[in-house]
Design a protein around this motif. Structure first.
Motif, PDB file in Angstrom:
ATOM      1  N   ILE A  67       0.851  -1.273  -0.081  1.00  0.00           N
ATOM      2  CA  ILE A  67      -0.100  -0.239  -0.173  1.00  0.00           C
ATOM      3  C   ILE A  67       0.984   1.234   0.091  1.00  0.00           C
ATOM      4  CG2 ILE A  67      -1.687   1.145   1.493  1.00  0.00           C
ATOM      5  CD1 ILE A  67      -2.756  -1.540   2.440  1.00  0.00           C
ATOM      6  N   SER A  68       0.731   1.989  -1.050  1.00  0.00           N
ATOM      7  CA  SER A  68       1.401   3.328  -1.100  1.00  0.00           C
ATOM      8  C   SER A  68       0.603   4.357  -0.336  1.00  0.00           C
ATOM      9  CB  SER A  68       1.938   3.512  -2.461  1.00  0.00           C
ATOM     10  OG  SER A  68       2.506   4.926  -2.599  1.00  0.00           O
ATOM     11  N   PHE A  69       0.991   4.796   0.783  1.00  0.00           N
ATOM     12  CA  PHE A  69       0.003   5.971   1.494  1.00  0.00           C
ATOM     13  C   PHE A  69       0.398   7.473   0.548  1.00  0.00           C
ATOM     14  CE2 PHE A  69       1.189   2.707   4.353  1.00  0.00           C
ATOM     15  CZ  PHE A  69      -0.227   2.516   4.862  1.00  0.00           C
ATOM     16  N   ILE A  70       1.140   7.643  -0.419  1.00  0.00           N
ATOM     17  CA  ILE A  70       1.251   8.783  -1.124  1.00  0.00           C
ATOM     18  C   ILE A  70       0.028   9.286  -1.723  1.00  0.00           C
ATOM     19  CG2 ILE A  70       2.857  10.039  -2.544  1.00  0.00           C
ATOM     20  CD1 ILE A  70       5.243   8.292  -2.050  1.00  0.00           C
ATOM     21  N   GLY A  71      -0.511  10.286  -1.629  1.00  0.00           N
ATOM     22  CA  GLY A  71      -1.849  10.748  -2.295  1.00  0.00           C
ATOM     23  C   GLY A  71      -2.979  10.219  -1.790  1.00  0.00           C
ATOM     24  N   ASP A  72      -2.927   9.096  -0.941  1.00  0.00           N
ATOM     25  CA  ASP A  72      -4.045   8.487  -0.482  1.00  0.00           C
ATOM     26  C   ASP A  72      -4.617   9.477   0.792  1.00  0.00           C
ATOM     27  OD1 ASP A  72      -6.136   6.854   0.825  1.00  0.00           O
ATOM     28  OD2 ASP A  72      -5.021   4.955   0.275  1.00  0.00           O
ATOM     29  N   SER A  73      -5.980   9.862   0.536  1.00  0.00           N
ATOM     30  CA  SER A  73      -6.515  10.853   1.444  1.00  0.00           C
ATOM     31  C   SER A  73      -7.356  10.206   2.510  1.00  0.00           C
ATOM     32  CB  SER A  73      -7.474  11.746   0.765  1.00  0.00           C
ATOM     33  OG  SER A  73      -8.662  11.127   0.128  1.00  0.00           O
ATOM     34  N   TYR A  74      -7.539   8.682   2.371  1.00  0.00           N
ATOM     35  CA  TYR A  74      -8.236   8.077   3.464  1.00  0.00           C
ATOM     36  C   TYR A  74      -7.356   7.170   4.546  1.00  0.00           C
ATOM     37  CZ  TYR A  74     -12.367   9.279   0.771  1.00  0.00           C
ATOM     38  OH  TYR A  74     -13.254  10.338   0.241  1.00  0.00           O
ATOM     39  N   ARG A  75      -6.271   6.566   3.756  1.00  0.00           N
ATOM     40  CA  ARG A  75      -5.495   5.856   4.651  1.00  0.00           C
ATOM     41  C   ARG A  75      -4.194   6.190   5.003  1.00  0.00           C
ATOM     42  NH1 ARG A  75      -6.165   0.559   0.609  1.00  0.00           N
ATOM     43  NH2 ARG A  75      -5.368   2.054  -0.672  1.00  0.00           N
ATOM     44  N   SER A  76      -3.642   5.921   5.911  1.00  0.00           N
ATOM     45  CA  SER A  76      -2.278   6.488   6.469  1.00  0.00           C
ATOM     46  C   SER A  76      -1.697   5.662   7.479  1.00  0.00           C
ATOM     47  CB  SER A  76      -2.457   7.999   7.284  1.00  0.00           C
ATOM     48  OG  SER A  76      -3.093   7.906   8.362  1.00  0.00           O
TER      49      SER A  76
END
Length: 1446
Positions: A67-76
């Motif tokens: 999972i790449s969290f770059i640019g993901d507005s929901y997952r971190s």
């Protein structure tokens, strides 16, 4: 200091082991499944331990995608590594699903967590809703309200007439499923009902249902039970609670009984996990695996009995039986990581390495369904391995770390003790537990998870410091391999590793196995512990190793691939470690037929009681187009049936209900059928019974009760019998009264019957599918009154027997007069007499089986009824047992064919065969195995067989007896079926050296011979080959080494021998060993024997014989001398040509003085010669020279010597000639002995051949350099005997003392036995300049034995007695002919020494030289001979007058 090092090592190993076990990379917290509402947040936690460092946490989806969290507005990802989702909603399906975390540490490895699921909460619809219901008052009203199972808890509420319903807990219950049950319905219960399901912020209402009561105006009458609620199937996880709902109405009200598999459930105990809830439902708390089964709810009243059945399936979450453990291994070895997981259904096991899934291959194999086997380890294989087991009930995972040893040399410090000498700068060789690939000795192959640190330990290190170092988390816990430095022991061959095994070859090459054989290393350097066989495919970096059992010189390598090139090599191991590798052997396995592989994923499912559906997938290897598939199935032990199809699914019809079938599928291409799948077993569904109980009997117990007995149906049960229904009525009436029993009952008693009434009964079997056919109607009348016991009962009636080969089945009926009480029966039987054996039986018993009888025997059986008064009149039966028959399977398997037994050694055979039931590839894919039976071939009626089980089509049988014929046979076993034994194969093992010594060695004295004994013995118990001879060793000191014992050799398989020339009154120790064509066996235990004392007469006779021999010797010598003188005087020179052998020069004198031959008789002592210290050979005191002989009559010399040897053994005498011409340190005089008929001279044996004669070279002794005079010494040596004459040494006392090195023993010159002579035939025949000790003794002969007369010395070297007193060294020389043109000038002592130390080469002579050296008979020669004789006579007179030491 050594103790300190040992303590340090022990502490290190202990700490490393504890650290590995405690601080391996593990997950302390794993993510869990989450159900969230729409728009809510979610968090998944993942917490690893940090004992080995700070792990890096990564998240990925259930399919392994990171999972790449770059640019993901929901997952971190939070700082602690947890996964955070700010909002979960249905519009973004990527947010829901499976997640897992991966924790990794550099240079250690990585592990993954379980897969956690995030789901949106939702309220499902109703599966069952309430329905309109009408019941009579007092009956049960049941209103259902069932929703699907959901992970989120739901709350069920009931509404009556759209208002919340208040429960009367004494009559009303809301069951776990949500259903409402009202017991004893009353008028106030009438109304409209609906249920409300709420949860997770939602709610759902069911439809309305009206509950009404039937009025009492309606005639209810008798009605059979009717179920208003039936139990449903449940799939429960172990540890949960389930409720089986059941309710029934009828008139009269039926009773409810719960049964499990036909047996009543016990609800009485207080601690029972079974309890009844509501009116009649069953609740099972803390459900366990044993609760799996079929449950019956039985409703019964006087009208009928009905069963409602539900199956409960219990799923067991996976749990570890055996977890994988941390392992330390070496390169090239095979390693198996164990991981045994149990669960129900069976968990699917997956292995991961550093978080990546392992794909099975030839080198990564899944063994037994769960163990991981790595073939041929490499450095890259180091890391963390995870074993994950998953089934519908849950998942489990465990990890283990694998270390790969690397060949590092531990740093050594200089010793602090200056007394230790410095080590030599020698080549150092390191040994480890296994052979290391050369690449690993040059450097390490590093990866992200390959440790590369090392630690050094010296005796001066402090244990606390070391523990402090390894406690550092950055320090990788890698145990150092224990390498051994060989520098200190290179000088000791015994302390080194073995050399390379020799002659590696392939004995048998098949498609999937290879049999290898080799010879032991040339230098074993100790005891071989085992051999390591390394092999790999050509071009592959993975090398595998197989260890042989013990130290066998053969091995079988299995699991190979067809038509593949492999490389093999063998390494030996002793106590010091592994040795050198053999040469690489290249082998290509045989090819097999290009048939398809096994179809994949065969599954079967029962559709009905007579049909099953099968599905599978196409084979991974097809080798062309698959034409069709063959489906084979077997019912029990019946013959298999085969169907064909072109699709990958098939439905089998017309099967037997509730019967297990075994299935397997084969794919067929143009080359034929391929390998089959593994067998699967599928059972058809159950059906109502098709047969009634048998052997039904009725018995009046008293005036109001009847006893019924029966047996379950033999066939046609079609399922598990859950009970039996009995119906009875009075004769003449129509209505039957039913009653039902449990499924495990075989007897039932009807009570409360009327007297003087005849009753009719019938019975049928029940299962979950219904009732079977009824039995025949039987009549019985209870007793009019209670039974009388004032007299004995009558004889039993209807006595029947059914004989078998070893048993008799007996059945009977009660006596006809049933008014008399019967309390039991007495059964007696015997051969010809009925009461040899008796058995007391119960009064209710009606049959019995008499066992342990003899076949075809006549038995008499007597049966009596008994009561309190006594035994009644017996009933008799005569019966004969049948012949014994061998029961065989209805459809036996086909036995293997083509059985072969290949001999590998004296104790090993390779057995292989062909299975005709397999495909052409002969590849076993199912769970079949083979049983090999073998025994030594003989004609015994009761042979002692041995058995060996094999899952392959070959096996290696070891521990066989040498030189023994064995018979082999094999059979196939597949499940419960097996084939007959195959045809017998015979073969004989190779011969071997005797493995046991001769037996019963006894020693006996010989009458009138104090110096001889007779030995007797028996052959060895285990000769292992025909005995070709025996070796007897004896000595007077049993503490000596075996090589120092005297030896006697015997030809052939004799059993006695006489040993002579012993000393009287002396204790001797004897032992014996046998010999065959393969070598020598072990020595027997020594036997002590003391020779008897010699009588005084023996001594006088010995002295008298010596005197006679001396006298006769003097007379013979004198006579010979006179004859020679007379003949010489009568001869005249015929021509001047006779003088050409003596050519005079200007310096030669005309008057030649005869030599004064002086024999040192003071040195001639009759002493036993001693053995030489050089190569076990007797050393001579003369040096031979390579010259032509004086006479060319070689044949005459040979024959003369041969005759002399045959007449007896004579010890040659040392002859010395004084030579004073030169300086004392320059002796050059030579002498050539003339053959005499009374002396044995091996020095001239070389003249017996047809090639130019060459005299042997004699080693010079030191005694010849230390005497006060120079002498000519003639002394034969044992090595001077040529092969052409085959004349062995005649020094018998010396021969028996010669030591023989082990392993190099031969018999005589031609490897034949010679009684009393045992030595090596390979002795040097040319030795020059051998200098012995000054005190070395020469071989002495008898002083009166004849000797040859040497040729006269030249006139320039006169010999006088006065000159003999000068200090001239004694040398070995040969005489030179006066006036010879080939006479050498004088040379110095240094030159002589150099020539003596050089190798003597045979000189070559021209024809002219040979002509000049021919013998001459001139007057001058005769004068010289006369002078020699005159001197000889004087010496003889002096010898005769001297005293001899005997």
């Amino acid at each position: 200091m050594e103790l300190r090092v040992a303590l340090i090592s022990l502490a290190l190993l202990t700490f490393v082991g504890q650290a590995i076990g405690r601080h391996g990379l593990q997950l302390l917290v794993e993510p869990q499944d989450v159900v969230v509402e729409q728009g809510a947040e979610a968090r998944l936690d993942c917490v690893p331990n940090q004992s080995l460092g700070t792990p890096t946490i990564q998240w990925r989806t259930d399919d392994g995608q990171p999972i790449s969290f770059i640019g993901d507005s929901y997952r971190s990802q939070l700082e602690n590594g947890s996964l955070y989702i700010s909002s979960v909603y249905a519009g973004n399906p990527e947010l829901t699903g499976g997640y897992q975390c991966l924790a990794s540490i550099d240079e250690v490895g990585a592990i993954v967590s379980r897969i956690a699921t995030i789901r949106l909460a939702s309220l499902p619809g109703f599966e069952r809703e309430p329905q309109d219901t009408m019941v009579y008052p007092g009956q049960v009203a049941y209103l259902s309200c069932v929703l699907p199972l959901s992970a989120s808890p739901l709350k069920i509420q009931w509404l009556k007439d759209e208002h919340p319903f208040s429960l009367d807990e004494s009559r009303m219950t809301i069951l776990p499923s949500g259903a409402l049950e009202i017991d004893h319905a009353q008028p106030q219960d009438v109304g409209s009902y609906r249920c409300n399901a709420s949860g997770i912020g939602q709610h759902r209402l069911s439809n309305k249902a009206q509950l009404n009561l039937l009025t009492s105006d309606i005639d209810q009458g008798l009605t059979a039970p009717v179920f208003v609620a039936k139990p449903s199937e449940h799939v429960a996880i172990e540890g949960t609670t389930i409720t089986l709902e059941c309710a029934a109405n009828g008139n009269p009200k039926p009773t409810i009984l719960w049964l499990k598999d036909g047996i009543a459930v016990d609800l009485a105990p207080l601690d029972s996990r079974y309890r009844k809830v509501a009116a009649s439902s069953l609740m099972i708390t803390d459900i366990k695996e044993i609760d799996h089964g079929s449950y019956q709810c039985r409703a019964e009243n006087v009208v009928d009995a009905l069963d409602a059945v539900a199956d409960v399936t219990v799923q067991v979450p996976p749990r570890f039986i055996k977890k994988p453990e941390d392992r330390i291994a070496n390169e090239d070895q095979d390693l198996e990581l164990e991981c045994e997981i149990y669960g129900k259904p069976e968990p699917k096991v997956t292995w991961l390495k550093n978080g990546e899934k392992i794909t099975p291959s030839a080198y990564w194999q899944l063994v037994n369904g769960y163990n991981l086997r790595i073939n041929g380890l490499l450095q890259l294989d180091a890391g963390i391995f995870q074993c994950i087991g998953v089934n519908p009930a849950g998942s489990v995972q465990a990890s283990a770390r694998l270390f790969i040893n690397q060949p590092r040399k531990v740093e050594k410090r200089k010793p602090s003790n200056p007394k230790h000498p410095p080590k030599k700068n020698l080549h150092r060789q390191l040994y480890n537990n296994t052979w290391q690939h050369p690449d690993t000795l040059l450097g390490e192959t590093l990866s992200a998870y390959t440790p590369n640190s090392e630690i050094s330990i010296s005796p001066s290190d402090d244990p606390a410091d070391i523990l402090g170092i390894i406690s550092n988390p950055k320090f990788p816990l890698i145990p150092e391999p224990n390498f051994i430095d060989e520098t200190d022991t290179l000088d000791l061959i015994e302390g080194s590793a073995p050399s390379a095994p020799r002659d590696l070859n392939a004995v048998l090459i098949s498609t999937r196995f290879v049999t290898l054989r080799w010879r032991e290393p040339e230098n074993i350097n100790g005891d071989i512990q085992t051999y390591h066989v390394y092999y790999k495919q050509e071009g592959s970096p993975r090398e595998r190793v197989v260890n042989t059992s013990q130290n066998r010189l053969e091995g079988v390598i299995q699991g190979l691939q067809p038509s593949t090139k492999y490389q093999f090599r063998v390494v030996a191991r002793n106590e010091r470690g592994v040795g050198a590798s053999s040469a690489i052997l290249h082998v290509t396995t045989q090819s097999e037929a290009d048939v398809p592989g096994p179809p994949l994923n065969l599954l079967g499912q029962a559709i009905s009681s007579n049909s099953i559906d099968l599905t599978w997938e196409e084979p991974y290897v097809t080798n062309g187009r698959v034409i069709k598939y063959l489906i084979t199935y077997i019912e029990g032990e019946s013959e298999g049936k085969t169907n064909e199809t072109v699709e990958t699914r098939y439905r089998l019809l017309n099967l037997t209900p509730f019967t297990e079938y075994n299935f397997w599928v084969q794919a067929v291409n143009e080359n034929g059928p391929g390998a089959s799948t593994n067998e699967i077993t599928v059972r058809t569904l159950s059906a109502p019974p098709t047969q009634s109980p048998y052997n039904v009997t009725l018995e009046a117990a008293n005036s109001t009760s009847i006893i019924i007995r029966w047996e379950p149906p033999l066939e046609g049960k079609n399922g598990v019998i859950t009970g039996y229904q009995i119906r009875y009525r009075q004769k003449g009436r129509k209505h039957w009264t039913p009653t039902t029993t449990q499924g495990n009952q075989k007897m039932y008693q009807l009570n409360g019957l009327e007297k003087h009434v005849i009753y009719q009964l019938k019975i049928c079997a029940l299962n979950v599918n219904g009732t079977g056919p009824w039995s025949d109607v039987m009549d019985i009348e209870p007793y009019e009154r209670d039974l009388d016991e004032s007299k004995v009962p009558n004889s039993p009636t209807n006595l029947k027997t059914k004989p078998m080969s070893d048993s008799i089945f007996v059945s009977w009926s009660p006596p006809k007069d049933q008014n008399i009480k019967v309390r039991g029966y007495t059964l007696g039987w015997g051969k010809g007499f009925p009461d040899n054996y008796t058995k007391k039986l119960d009064s209710k018993q009606r049959y019995f089986t008499i066992e342990s009888l003899e076949p075809l025997a006549e038995y008499v059986i007597a049966l009596r009824a008994t009561n309190a008064v006594g035994e009644g009149t017996p009933s008799y039966a005569n019966v004969q047992t049948t012949a014994r028959s061998v029961t065989e399977s209805v459809a036996p398997l086909i036995p293997p064919v083509g059985l072969k037994a290949v001999v590998l050694s004296a104790s090993t055979m390779m057995v292989y065969w062909t299975d005709s039931t397999l495909s052409k590839s002969q590849y076993v894919t199912d769970k079949r195995y083979y049983v090999v039976r073998y025994t030594s071939h003989h004609h015994s009626s009761n042979p002692r067989y041995k058995y060996y089980n094999s899952t392959d089509l070959n096996c290696m049988i070891v521990d066989l007896k040498p030189n023994t014929q064995y018979e082999f046979t094999v059979k196939l076993v597949k499940g419960k079926r097996e084939s007959p034994w195959s045809m017998v194969e015979l073969n004989t093992t190779q011969e071997a050296a005797p493995s046991s010594p001769p037996r019963d060695l006894t020693v006996q004295s010989v009458e009138d011979h104090a110096t001889a004994v007779m030995l007797h013995w028996l052959p060895p118990k285990q000769p292992n080959a025909p005995i070709t001879g025996y070796i007897i060793s004896y000595t007077t000191d049993n503490t000596k080494w075996d090589r120092d014992w005297r030896v006697e050799a015997i030809i052939g398989d004799q059993s006695e021998i006489m040993i002579k020339t012993l000393q009287p009154s002396t204790t001797y120790y004897f032992k014996i060993k046998a010999r065959n064509a393969r070598g020598y066996g072990p020595f027997s235990s020594s036997v002590a024997f003391k020779t008897p004392e010699s009588t005084p007469t023996d001594g006088r006779l010995s002295s008298l014989m010596i005197c006679i021999i001396v006298g006769l010797s003097v007379v013979v010598i004198t006579g010979v001398a006179v004859i020679v003188v007379v003949m010489c005087c009568r001869r005249r020179p015929e021509s001047p040509d006779h003088k050409k052998g003596y050519t005079k020069d200007s310096n030669q004198k005309t008057n030649i003085k005869p030599p004064d031959l002086w024999i040192h008789h003071d040195q001639m002592e009759l002493k036993a010669p001693e053995k030489s210290s050089i190569n076990g050979e007797a050393c001579s005191s003369g040096v031979g020279s390579n010259t032509l002989p004086r006479s060319g009559n070689n044949d005459e010399k040979c024959s003369t010597l041969t005759r002399q040897h045959n007449r007896g053994s004579h010890k040659p005498k040392l002859i010395t000639l004084p030579v004073d011409t030169l300086s004392p340190h320059q002796p050059i005089a030579t002498a050539t002995p003339i053959v005499n008929s009374s002396i044995s001279q091996p020095a001239i044996h070389n003249s017996c051949a047809d090639v130019p004669s060459v005299r042997p070279n004699y080693p010079r002794t030191a005694a010849q350099y230390s005497l006060s005079r120079a002498h000519v010494t003639l002394e034969p040596t044992p090595e001077s005997s040529p092969d052409s004459c085959s004349m062995p040494s005649t020094y018998e006392p010396l021969q028996t003392q010669i030591p023989y090195p082990p392993g190099n023993q031969h018999y005589g010159a031609n490897s034949q036995y010679t009684s009393g002579v045992y030595g090596s035939s390979s002795q040097p025949n040319s030795t020059v300049g051998v200098i012995e000790n000054v005190n070395a003794k020469r071989l002495q002969g008898h002083p009166l034995k004849s000797f040859s007369v040497p040729a006269p010395p030249p006139q320039s070297a006169p010999s006088t007695p006065a000159q003999q007193k000068h200090g001239v060294s004694q040398v070995t020389v040969r005489p030179t002919i006066s006036g010879s043109p080939y006479k050498k000038p004088p040379i110095t002592t240094t030159q002589i020494t150099k020539n003596r130390l050089a190798t003597v080469v045979n000189p070559t002579h021209t024809a002219e030289e040979v002509e000049r050296l021919k013998p001459s008979y001139s007057t001058e020669e005769l004068n010289q001979e006369m002078a020699n004789l005159e001197g000889l006579m004087k010496d003889l007179n002096a010898i005769t007058a001297s005293e001899f030491e005997c």
